[in-house]
Structures are given as C-alpha cells and as structure tokens.
Write an enzyme that holds these catalytic residues in place. Structure first.
Site, PDB file in Angstrom:
ATOM      1  N   HIS A  76       0.839  -1.219   0.000  1.00  0.00           N
ATOM      2  CA  HIS A  76       0.000   0.000   0.000  1.00  0.00           C
ATOM      3  C   HIS A  76       0.864   1.255   0.000  1.00  0.00           C
ATOM      4  O   HIS A  76       0.445   2.301   0.484  1.00  0.00           O
ATOM      5  CB  HIS A  76      -0.949   0.032   1.201  1.00  0.00           C
ATOM      6  CG  HIS A  76      -1.731  -1.224   1.395  1.00  0.00           C
ATOM      7  ND1 HIS A  76      -2.955  -1.452   0.828  1.00  0.00           N
ATOM      8  CD2 HIS A  76      -1.431  -2.369   2.078  1.00  0.00           C
ATOM      9  CE1 HIS A  76      -3.398  -2.658   1.167  1.00  0.00           C
ATOM     10  NE2 HIS A  76      -2.475  -3.238   1.913  1.00  0.00           N
ATOM     11  N   SER A  95      15.640  20.119 -17.160  1.00  0.00           N
ATOM     12  CA  SER A  95      14.510  21.025 -17.376  1.00  0.00           C
ATOM     13  C   SER A  95      15.014  22.259 -18.095  1.00  0.00           C
ATOM     14  O   SER A  95      16.099  22.748 -17.811  1.00  0.00           O
ATOM     15  CB  SER A  95      13.894  21.413 -16.039  1.00  0.00           C
ATOM     16  OG  SER A  95      13.172  22.622 -16.167  1.00  0.00           O
ATOM     17  N   LYS A 127      16.934  20.431 -11.979  1.00  0.00           N
ATOM     18  CA  LYS A 127      16.138  19.221 -12.215  1.00  0.00           C
ATOM     19  C   LYS A 127      16.913  18.106 -12.915  1.00  0.00           C
ATOM     20  O   LYS A 127      17.716  18.350 -13.798  1.00  0.00           O
ATOM     21  CB  LYS A 127      14.895  19.539 -13.058  1.00  0.00           C
ATOM     22  CG  LYS A 127      13.861  20.391 -12.396  1.00  0.00           C
ATOM     23  CD  LYS A 127      13.239  19.744 -11.154  1.00  0.00           C
ATOM     24  CE  LYS A 127      12.359  18.552 -11.472  1.00  0.00           C
ATOM     25  NZ  LYS A 127      11.154  18.942 -12.198  1.00  0.00           N
ATOM     26  N   GLU A 139       9.434   7.551 -17.424  1.00  0.00           N
ATOM     27  CA  GLU A 139       8.040   7.992 -17.598  1.00  0.00           C
ATOM     28  C   GLU A 139       7.510   7.551 -18.960  1.00  0.00           C
ATOM     29  O   GLU A 139       6.338   7.172 -19.099  1.00  0.00           O
ATOM     30  CB  GLU A 139       7.944   9.510 -17.455  1.00  0.00           C
ATOM     31  CG  GLU A 139       8.172   9.962 -16.024  1.00  0.00           C
ATOM     32  CD  GLU A 139       8.470  11.446 -15.894  1.00  0.00           C
ATOM     33  OE1 GLU A 139       8.316  11.960 -14.784  1.00  0.00           O
ATOM     34  OE2 GLU A 139       8.860  12.094 -16.881  1.00  0.00           O
TER      35      GLU A 139
END
Ligand code: ARG
Length: 466
Positions: free
Chosen positions: A155, A276, A282, A289
């Site tokens: 969980h 970025s 970043k 992704e």
C-alpha cells in the site's frame, strides 16, 4: 497495376486508393512474401501445375526480388497496392508471363495471413533477446546489491525489511513469464494458412503438410474459412506486448518513485535522465516515464485490434488489413523501451544508507508478534498486543526499540530482555528462509534459478529475416 483490374471499367478514386493501399506499412513483409511465394512455387510444381524448370526460374526471380528489397534498390511503383502486388509486379518484369503462374490457386487472403505469421515467427527471437537482456540487467543488480536492505512496501506504506536483491528479482520473474507467453505464442502462430485460397481452399492438389514443413510451420490450418480470418495470433501477441508493457511500467514507476528526493534510494545515471529547460536543478526520469506511458499505448493497440475483430462476419474482410500496424508498432515500442531500461538499470546508483535509514523498528512489528508466538502466545493475541505496543510508542513519539522493558511487560508478561534483538532488520530477513523468501540464503537460491532461466532460450533463433 492492381491484381484485380479485369472486371473494372474505371480505376479507383485517388482518395479511395489511398485508403485502400497498405504498401506504406506492409512492405515490412517483403522477405516473408518472397519466402512464402517460393514455397508456394514448390508446392505448385509438386502438384504438377508448373514444371521443374519454371519453378527454378520463379525461384531465381523471387530471389532477385528479395535481394532488391533487402538492398533497398527495389523500385516501388505508385500503382503497387500492397507488398504482394509489388512483388508480383516486379517478378513479372523479371520473368515475363511466367510470373503470372505463381498466383495459381493462391489468394492474397491466405498469402497475407501466411506472411504475417512468418514475420512474427521470424521476429519473436529478437524480442526474447531484448527481454533476456533486461532480465540479465536485473540479475546484475541483484548480485551487485546483495548486501543491502531496504524497506519493503505494501500500500506504499513501509511494511517489512527486504533484501534489495530480492526486490530487483521481483521484476525478473514477470519478464520470465512474458518469455513463456511468447514461447506459447510460437505454437499458436506456427499454423499455416497458405492453401486456403480466398476462403474455400485451393482446387489444386497441394500437399499442405509438405508446404507447412517447407516454411517451418508445425501444421496446416484445419479450416480454410477460419484460416483467412484468424488473427488470434496477432491479438495474443498484442496482449503479450501489453502485459510486458505493464511490467515495464511498474518497474519504471518503482524507479521513478525511489529516485525522488523524498525517497532518495536511487539516483538516475546522467545518460538516462533529462534536464529542465527552466529549472536548472532538475534531473528528470523522462525515459522511465515514457516506459510507463508506452504501456498505455500498448494496451490501446490491443483494444483497437480486438474492436476491429469483434464485428467481422466470416472469412476475410478488409478490416483485417488493420492488423499489421498495431503488430509492428507494439513490436517496435518494446524494441525501443527494453534496451533503454536495461541500460539505465545497469548504470543507476543506489544509496544504501538512505534505505537503511528507512528501516525503523516499526518494520519489525510482525517479528515482534512472532516473538510472542515463539513464547506460546497465539498469533491473533500477539497481533493485538503488538498493536497496543505500536500505539503506545506512537503516543510517546518513540520507536519500538526505545521502549523500556517494563513498558513492554506492562502490555504482556511474556516480553523479556531478549525482545530488543527483534529489531535487527538483518535478523528479520534471515528468518524468512522459506523458498521464495527474502533471507539471503533463499535469495541466493533464487538467484541461481534466475541465472539458469537466463541460460535457456525458450524461442529458438532460426534463420532470421529482416
Ligand atoms: N493488403 C491486404 C491485407 O493486408 C491483402 C489482402 C487483400 N485481400 C483482398 N481480398 N483484398 O489484408
């Protein structure tokens, strides 16, 4: 040139032509079309439709066509409706009227179904290799990270300590099942449609068993109407691809999560991270992704084909031309994603001390209950007692390891001074020596199993066509 001009007085409307034509994508079937045509020529000779000399000339002509396709020197013409038309047109240029004998007793319906099956059979070994490579990257990680523990989660809440090797290998086995699924798909795909004609079967005395053998299929299809319509193998491949996509997505998601500042367990290698354009600090996990995002596209390809198939009445309908793009796209997608994930896994950096820091005593609450069980307390009662210990500690803002023995004993008399040994996470994992458990000994056995699995290809690499 179309293969069906005889009954028509005017040619196809240009926009209808564009919709109808499939050459832009089925040209990938060129080598398979040549091979299946050569096998068909053999079958025609055996059936007495062409003689040995004609067969020989057809073979040589087709070989030239195959060569031109491979070299990229094949000159496609605007009138080539699909790859079958293009191959036949070119053969006609090379051989003259003899080329027209090749299509005797054959239809593009049984031809395309055969070509596509051949293509998949030719390319499945490549996909298995890419899966094996990712599996071997996971094995490499499991070996390299053997001395590290991390919090295991259920969980997404910290649950119990596990070996990092065990965690890596949890992504190995789904890929093994993917390979098994693909190996089963080989059996389903190696059924030969050729000889089914348009739908009713060829009228020539073709030995379809010999033809099947000649093309490396297991057997001929048992029903010609079904054979020209059956795209179950494409649907199953797309399911296999979608499920692999889901496995890759889960792996990608896990890595993304662990590479956040909040977890800090993993740092992505520069070669597999992106920056970025605005925020200089970043380091983004774009490729992971995309691996996650591609799973959505793969699921869509499967859904799309299933929707195409569901309303078809019987035998061949042109809707079936829509089978190729999703097949190729799914294959290509996995071909891009799998090696990237393998490369990234091999080079990412782990932070064992951050993982260690997550192993607070609370993760050994189950072990604490088992400690009471060892002292004769029934598990249900032990579970309740430990629940009270957890609440008590939380109220004090102390960890389980920081409570006094007297506090333990106030909650249950079976607690004694040895209770603090429970909070060693290595002791916790060591207790889980059960087959498939996270104890170092069990994981070592698992690692051996994984390596053996890696040694055994499930899909044999036969001759491969591009
Ligand atoms: N390009 C077609 C396909 O991919 C080949 C079969 C055409 N058959 C037909 N009856 N028009 O399905």
């Amino acid at each position: 040139m179309t293969l069906w001009g005889g009954r028509f007085q005017s040619s196809l409307d240009p926009q209808a032509w564009a919709l109808n034509a499939s050459l832009s994508f089925d040209r990938r079937l060129g080598q398979q079309d040549v091979r299946a045509s050569q096998a068909w020529a053999n079958a025609l000779q055996a059936a007495g439709v062409i003689d040995a000399q004609e067969n020989e000339r057809i073979h040589a002509g087709l070989q030239q066509v195959g060569h031109e396709l491979q070299q990229g020197t094949f000159a496609f013409q605007p009138g080539d409706e699909d790859i079958h038309t293009a191959v036949e047109r070119r053969l006609g240029e090379i051989l003259g009227p003899l080329a027209g004998k090749l299509h005797t007793g054959r239809s593009r319906n049984d031809q395309v179904a055969t070509d596509l099956r051949l293509w998949l059979l030719d390319h499945l070994p490549e996909l298995e290799s890419a899966l094996i490579d990712l599996q071997s990257a996971l094995v490499m990680r499991a070996e390299a990270d053997h001395g590290t523990l991390l919090p295991g989660y259920t969980h997404l809440q910290r649950a119990q300590p596990v070996l990092l090797s065990h965690w890596w290998l949890s992504f190995f086995w789904p890929l093994q099942r993917d390979r098994e699924r693909l190996a089963n798909l080989v059996k389903l795909t190696a059924v030969l449609p050729l000889g089914s004609g348009a739908l009713a079967g060829t009228p020539y005395p073709i030995d379809r068993f010999a033809l099947a053998k000649n093309l490396g299929f297991d057997r001929p299809s048992p029903n010609s109407i079904d054979a020209v319509a059956d795209r179950d193998f494409v649907a199953e491949f797309l399911f296999c691809a979608a499920l692999t996509g889901i496995h890759l997505s889960k792996l990608a998601e896990a890595v993304i999560l662990f590479s956040t500042t909040e977890f800090g367990y993993i740092e992505l290698p520069d070669q597999y991270a992106t920056g970025s354009s605005l925020m200089p600090q970043k380091k983004n996990p774009d490729v992971f992704e995309l691996a996650r995002g591609k799973a959505g596209s793969l699921i869509g390809l499967l859904s799309g084909l299933l929707a195409t198939l569901k309303g078809l009445p019987s035998s061949y309908d042109k809707d079936l031309q829509e089978d190729k793009l999703p097949l190729f796209q799914a294959f290509d997608t996995l071909g891009v994603v799998l090696p990237v994930l393998a490369g990234a896994l091999r080079t990412l950096r782990i932070y064992p001390e951050r993982m260690q820091a997550g192993l607070e005593a609370g993760l050994m609450a189950t072990d604490l209950a088992d400690y009471l069980v060892a002292k004769g307390v029934p598990f249900r009662e032990a579970h309740t007692v430990v629940g009270k210990v957890v609440v008590w500690a939380a109220q004090q803002a102390r960890s389980l390891a920081e409570l006094e023995l007297a506090e333990y004993q106030a909650l249950h008399p079976s607690f004694t001074a040895d209770v603090y040994r429970v909070f060693d996470p290595w002791a916790s994992v060591a207790r889980r020596e059960v087959t498939g458990g996270t104890a170092p000994a069990a994981v070592a056995t698992q690692l051996e199993l994984a390596k053996t699995a890696l040694q055994n290809r499930l899909i044999s690499t036969g001759e491969q066509e591009s």
